[in-house]
Design a protein around this motif. Structure first.
Motif, PDB file in Angstrom:
ATOM      1  N   ASP A  25       0.872  -1.178   0.000  1.00 25.72           N
ATOM      2  CA  ASP A  25       0.000   0.000   0.000  1.00 25.72           C
ATOM      3  C   ASP A  25       0.906   1.223   0.000  1.00 25.72           C
ATOM      4  O   ASP A  25       1.578   1.502   0.996  1.00 25.72           O
ATOM      5  CB  ASP A  25      -0.887  -0.026   1.248  1.00 25.72           C
ATOM      6  CG  ASP A  25      -1.699   1.252   1.449  1.00 25.72           C
ATOM      7  OD1 ASP A  25      -1.926   1.974   0.456  1.00 25.72           O
ATOM      8  OD2 ASP A  25      -2.103   1.511   2.604  1.00 25.72           O
ATOM      9  N   TRP A  27       1.174   5.014   0.304  1.00 25.06           N
ATOM     10  CA  TRP A  27       0.298   5.962   0.964  1.00 25.06           C
ATOM     11  C   TRP A  27       1.081   7.176   1.462  1.00 25.06           C
ATOM     12  O   TRP A  27       2.308   7.194   1.405  1.00 25.06           O
ATOM     13  CB  TRP A  27      -0.418   5.284   2.133  1.00 25.06           C
ATOM     14  CG  TRP A  27       0.520   4.989   3.262  1.00 25.06           C
ATOM     15  CD1 TRP A  27       1.442   3.986   3.332  1.00 25.06           C
ATOM     16  CD2 TRP A  27       0.669   5.731   4.473  1.00 25.06           C
ATOM     17  NE1 TRP A  27       2.146   4.044   4.509  1.00 25.06           N
ATOM     18  CE2 TRP A  27       1.689   5.114   5.225  1.00 25.06           C
ATOM     19  CE3 TRP A  27       0.032   6.844   4.984  1.00 25.06           C
ATOM     20  CZ2 TRP A  27       2.088   5.595   6.476  1.00 25.06           C
ATOM     21  CZ3 TRP A  27       0.434   7.304   6.228  1.00 25.06           C
ATOM     22  CH2 TRP A  27       1.443   6.678   6.954  1.00 25.06           C
ATOM     23  N   CYS A  31      -3.068  11.947   2.873  1.00 26.42           N
ATOM     24  CA  CYS A  31      -4.009  11.369   1.910  1.00 26.42           C
ATOM     25  C   CYS A  31      -5.251  10.817   2.623  1.00 26.42           C
ATOM     26  O   CYS A  31      -5.180   9.799   3.312  1.00 26.42           O
ATOM     27  CB  CYS A  31      -3.288  10.266   1.129  1.00 26.42           C
ATOM     28  SG  CYS A  31      -4.349   9.225   0.123  1.00 26.42           S
ATOM     29  N   CYS A  34      -6.273   7.261   1.677  1.00 30.29           N
ATOM     30  CA  CYS A  34      -5.317   6.304   2.255  1.00 30.29           C
ATOM     31  C   CYS A  34      -5.719   5.963   3.691  1.00 30.29           C
ATOM     32  O   CYS A  34      -5.682   4.803   4.103  1.00 30.29           O
ATOM     33  CB  CYS A  34      -3.902   6.888   2.260  1.00 30.29           C
ATOM     34  SG  CYS A  34      -3.228   7.261   0.638  1.00 30.29           S
ATOM     35  N   LYS A  56       3.033  -1.520   4.021  1.00 30.16           N
ATOM     36  CA  LYS A  56       2.691  -0.125   3.753  1.00 30.16           C
ATOM     37  C   LYS A  56       3.978   0.668   3.552  1.00 30.16           C
ATOM     38  O   LYS A  56       4.919   0.511   4.315  1.00 30.16           O
ATOM     39  CB  LYS A  56       1.905   0.464   4.925  1.00 30.16           C
ATOM     40  CG  LYS A  56       0.567  -0.238   5.149  1.00 30.16           C
ATOM     41  CD  LYS A  56      -0.166   0.280   6.353  1.00 30.16           C
ATOM     42  CE  LYS A  56      -0.721   1.654   6.222  1.00 30.16           C
ATOM     43  NZ  LYS A  56      -1.841   1.819   5.316  1.00 30.16           N
ATOM     44  N   PRO A  75      -4.218   6.342  -2.843  1.00 27.91           N
ATOM     45  CA  PRO A  75      -3.538   5.104  -2.505  1.00 27.91           C
ATOM     46  C   PRO A  75      -3.395   4.192  -3.727  1.00 27.91           C
ATOM     47  O   PRO A  75      -4.306   4.091  -4.555  1.00 27.91           O
ATOM     48  CB  PRO A  75      -4.455   4.464  -1.458  1.00 27.91           C
ATOM     49  CG  PRO A  75      -5.818   5.010  -1.760  1.00 27.91           C
ATOM     50  CD  PRO A  75      -5.584   6.402  -2.294  1.00 27.91           C
TER      51      PRO A  75
END
Length: 106
Positions: A25, A27, A31, A34, A56, A75
């Motif tokens: 992910d 991010w 965001c 996200c 992440k 994302p």
């Protein structure tokens, strides 16, 4: 097992070198979408722990890998299998859609 943070320094070993699929992910703290999908990814990480790892990467703290991969919007979820990106999904979605997509590309 919950999601784990990866960095430019750990990406090669923890994502590309993983013996099971890794969903990354990409991010950033600013965001909103996200932040919306983060709890769902934590739950999915627990539910599918035997099938994949969810990692992440904060694109503001780590610019190398996102630049190499060509991350332009977040994302962004990218599934890596055997060290190669095999599927990606841009944008936020409800947990059921995220999980369904992940299971369809595993």
């Amino acid at each position: 097992m919950s999601t784990k943070a990866v960095t430019d320094a750990t990406f090669a070993s923890e994502v590309l070198g993983s013996d099971k699929p890794v969903l990354v992910d990409f991010w950033a703290d600013w965001c909103g979408p996200c932040k919306m999908i983060a709890p769902a990814l934590e739950e999915i990480s627990e539910e599918l722990a035997d099938k994949l790892t969810i990692a992440k990467m904060d694109i503001m703290e780590n610019t190398g890998v996102p630049g190499e991969i060509g991350v332009q919007s977040i994302p962004l979820l990218v599934l890596f299998k055997d060290g190669k990106p095999v599927a990606q999904k841009l944008g936020a979605a409800p947990k059921s859609q995220l999980k369904g997509w992940i299971e369809s590309v595993l």
